[in-house]
Scaffold this motif. Structure first.
Motif, PDB file in Angstrom:
ATOM      1  N   THR A 175      -0.559  -8.963   4.760  1.00 41.81           N
ATOM      2  CA  THR A 175       0.626  -8.093   4.746  1.00 41.81           C
ATOM      3  C   THR A 175       1.585  -8.523   5.849  1.00 41.81           C
TER       4      THR A 175
ATOM      5  N   ILE B  54      -0.239  -6.323  -1.579  1.00 45.36           N
ATOM      6  CA  ILE B  54      -1.143  -7.438  -1.870  1.00 45.36           C
ATOM      7  C   ILE B  54      -2.291  -7.499  -0.862  1.00 45.36           C
TER       8      ILE B  54
ATOM      9  N   ASP C  30       1.766   1.237   4.933  1.00 48.97           N
ATOM     10  CA  ASP C  30       0.923   0.055   5.115  1.00 48.97           C
ATOM     11  C   ASP C  30       1.599  -0.834   6.158  1.00 48.97           C
TER      12      ASP C  30
ATOM     13  N   SER D 220      -4.486  -2.447   3.116  1.00 55.50           N
ATOM     14  CA  SER D 220      -3.716  -2.514   1.860  1.00 55.50           C
ATOM     15  C   SER D 220      -4.578  -2.119   0.669  1.00 55.50           C
TER      16      SER D 220
HETATM   17 MG   LIG Z   1      -2.636  -5.722   4.301  1.00 56.82          MG
END
Ligand SMILES: [Mg+2]
Ligand SMILES: Nc1nc2c(ncn2[C@@H]2O[C@H](COP(=O)(O)OP(=O)(O)OP(=O)(O)O)[C@@H](O)[C@H]2O)c(=O)[nH]1
Length: 300
Positions: A42, A34, A61, A21
Motif C-alpha cells: 500500500t 491491494i 488503510d 489491507s
Molecule cells: Mg496494505
C-alpha cells in the motif's frame, strides 16, 4: 426520534505486511485495497466505508510504516502513514499473532501521547494452532501500551471480524452518515484499476523490482459491456524494462492476465487491458514524478 447513529473514522496502522489491507477488504466486503506478501504494498491512504443499520464506519488503510528512510517515495509513504493517524476517532494497531516485533513499537511510537483510543488487533490468528498461545502476547502487549481493547482476528478467514466491528463501533461518536450508504471507498475506479495492475507487479516480480515500479493509467473508456484500459508501467532503468516484459513478452502477458481477472471481478464486466512499459529514470526519488503519480495527494 431515531436511536443514535454512529459515524466516524478508524485508522488501521501497523508495520508493513501485517494484513491491514486484507482486513479492510474483509470489513468492507469487497476488495478495494491491494495486498501482497511484500512489505509496503500500500502506498496511499485509502478509505474503506462500512455502512450498517446503526453506523457508518470509515476505515482508513495506511501504508506500512517503516523506519528506514530511503528515497523520496519512502519518505512520502511514511508521511502518509503518520498523517493518517491524525484527526480520527479510533486508532487500531494491527500486529501479527506470531509475536510482537520491534517495528510494531516503532509504529506505536508515532502516536505517543495520543488522546485517541487505541485498539490492538492481533491478526493472522489462523497461523497459530491453539488460541491459548496468544495469552503471553496479550500480556506483553499490555505492558507496552494501555490498549482500550485487544482483539484477535483473522482477516484471511474472517475469524472474529464481526466482533471486531461491533467493538470498534462503540468508540465512535454519534452522527449522521458522511457518505452515501452504497459507497465503499473514496477512491475512483481509475485509481483502483491502476492499483490492481500494481498488485500484480508486487506479486509477480522478484526482489527489489516492485519498489522501482509505478503505474500510470493512460486511458479508461467504458463501452457498456466492456471496459478498455491502457496503463503504463514505469520502471527505473532500461534493464528493468526487459525484466518486466520477460522472454518473448511472457512476464508482462502474465501480469496482464492476472490483473485483468481482478479488474473484471471489481468492475463486474469484461475488461480489455493494454500494458506498456516505460523507462522513467529516477522517478522514485523525484518529487515532480511523485506528484504526477498522485503520491502527495494524501498529504494535502
Ligand atoms: Mg496494505
Ligand atoms: N495467514 C494469514 N495471512 C494473512 C492474513 N491477513 C493478511 N494475510 C497475508 O499477509 C500478507 C500481507 O497482507 P496485506 O493486507 O497486504 O498487508 P498490509 O499490512 O496491508 O501490508 P502493507 O500495505 O505492505 O503495509 C498477504 O500475503 C496476505 O494474504 C491472515 O489473517 N492470515
Amino acid at each position: 426520534m431515531s436511536t443514535a447513529f454512529r459515524f466516524g473514522y478508524i485508522t488501521l496502522m501497523g508495520r508493513p505486511n501485517v494484513g491491514k489491507s486484507t482486513l479492510i477488504n474483509r470489513l468492507v466486503g469487497k476488495k478495494i485495497s491491494i495486498t501482497s506478501h511484500r512489505p509496503q504494498t500500500t502506498r496511499h491512504r485509502i478509505l474503506g466505508i462500512k455502512t450498517t443499520e446503526d453506523s457508518q464506519i470509515v476505515f482508513v488503510d495506511t501504508p506500512g510504516f517503516h523506519k528506514k528512510r530511503g528515497k523520496a517515495i519512502n519518505r512520502t509513504i511514511n508521511r502518509t502513514a503518520v498523517a493518517s493517524t491524525q484527526g480520527v476517532d479510533v486508532l487500531v494497531l494491527v500486529i501479527e499473532s506470531m509475536g510482537w516485533q520491534a517495528p510494531d513499537s516503532d509504529v506505536l511510537n508515532t502516536v505517543t501521547g495520543t488522546s485517541t483510543p487505541v485498539i490492538l488487533a492481533i491478526n493472522k490468528v489462523d497461523r497459530i494452532r491453539n488460541k491459548e498461545q496468544l495469552l503471553p502476547l496479550i500480556e506483553q502487549a499490555r505492558q507496552f501500551f494501555d490498549f482500550n481493547e485487544i482483539i484477535p482476528v483473522s482477516a484471511k478467514t474472517g475469524y472474529n471480524v464481526d466482533r471486531f466491528l461491533d467493538t470498534v463501533k462503540l468508540y465512535l461518536p454519534s452522527g449522521d452518515a458522511g457518505f452515501p450508504i452504497d459507497q465503499l471507498t473514496d477512491r475512483g475506479e481509475r485509481f483502483i484499476c491502476a492499483e490492481f495492475v500494481r498488485e500484480q507487479l508486487f506479486r509477480q516480480l522478484g526482489q527489489e523490482l516492485p519498489y522501482a515500479t509505478a503505474i500510470e493509467l493512460i486511458d479508461y473508456y467504458d463501452r457498456g459491456k466492456i471496459a478498455v484500459l491502457q496503463a503504463q508501467v514505469w520502471v527505473d532503468k532500461p534493464s528493468h524494462k526487459g525484466i518486466v516484459i520477460g522472454k518473448q513478452g511472457q512476464r508482462l502477458k502474465q501480469i496482464g492476465i492476472e490483473a485483468r481477472k481482478q479488474l473484471e471481478r471489481f468492475l463486474g464486466k469484461q475488461v480489455h487491458l493494454e500494458l506498456r512499459v516505460k523507462v522513467r529514470s529516477g522517478w522514485a526519488d523525484n518529487q515532480a514524478a511523485l506528484n504526477a503519480l498522485g503520491y502527495n495527494e494524501d498529504l494535502k
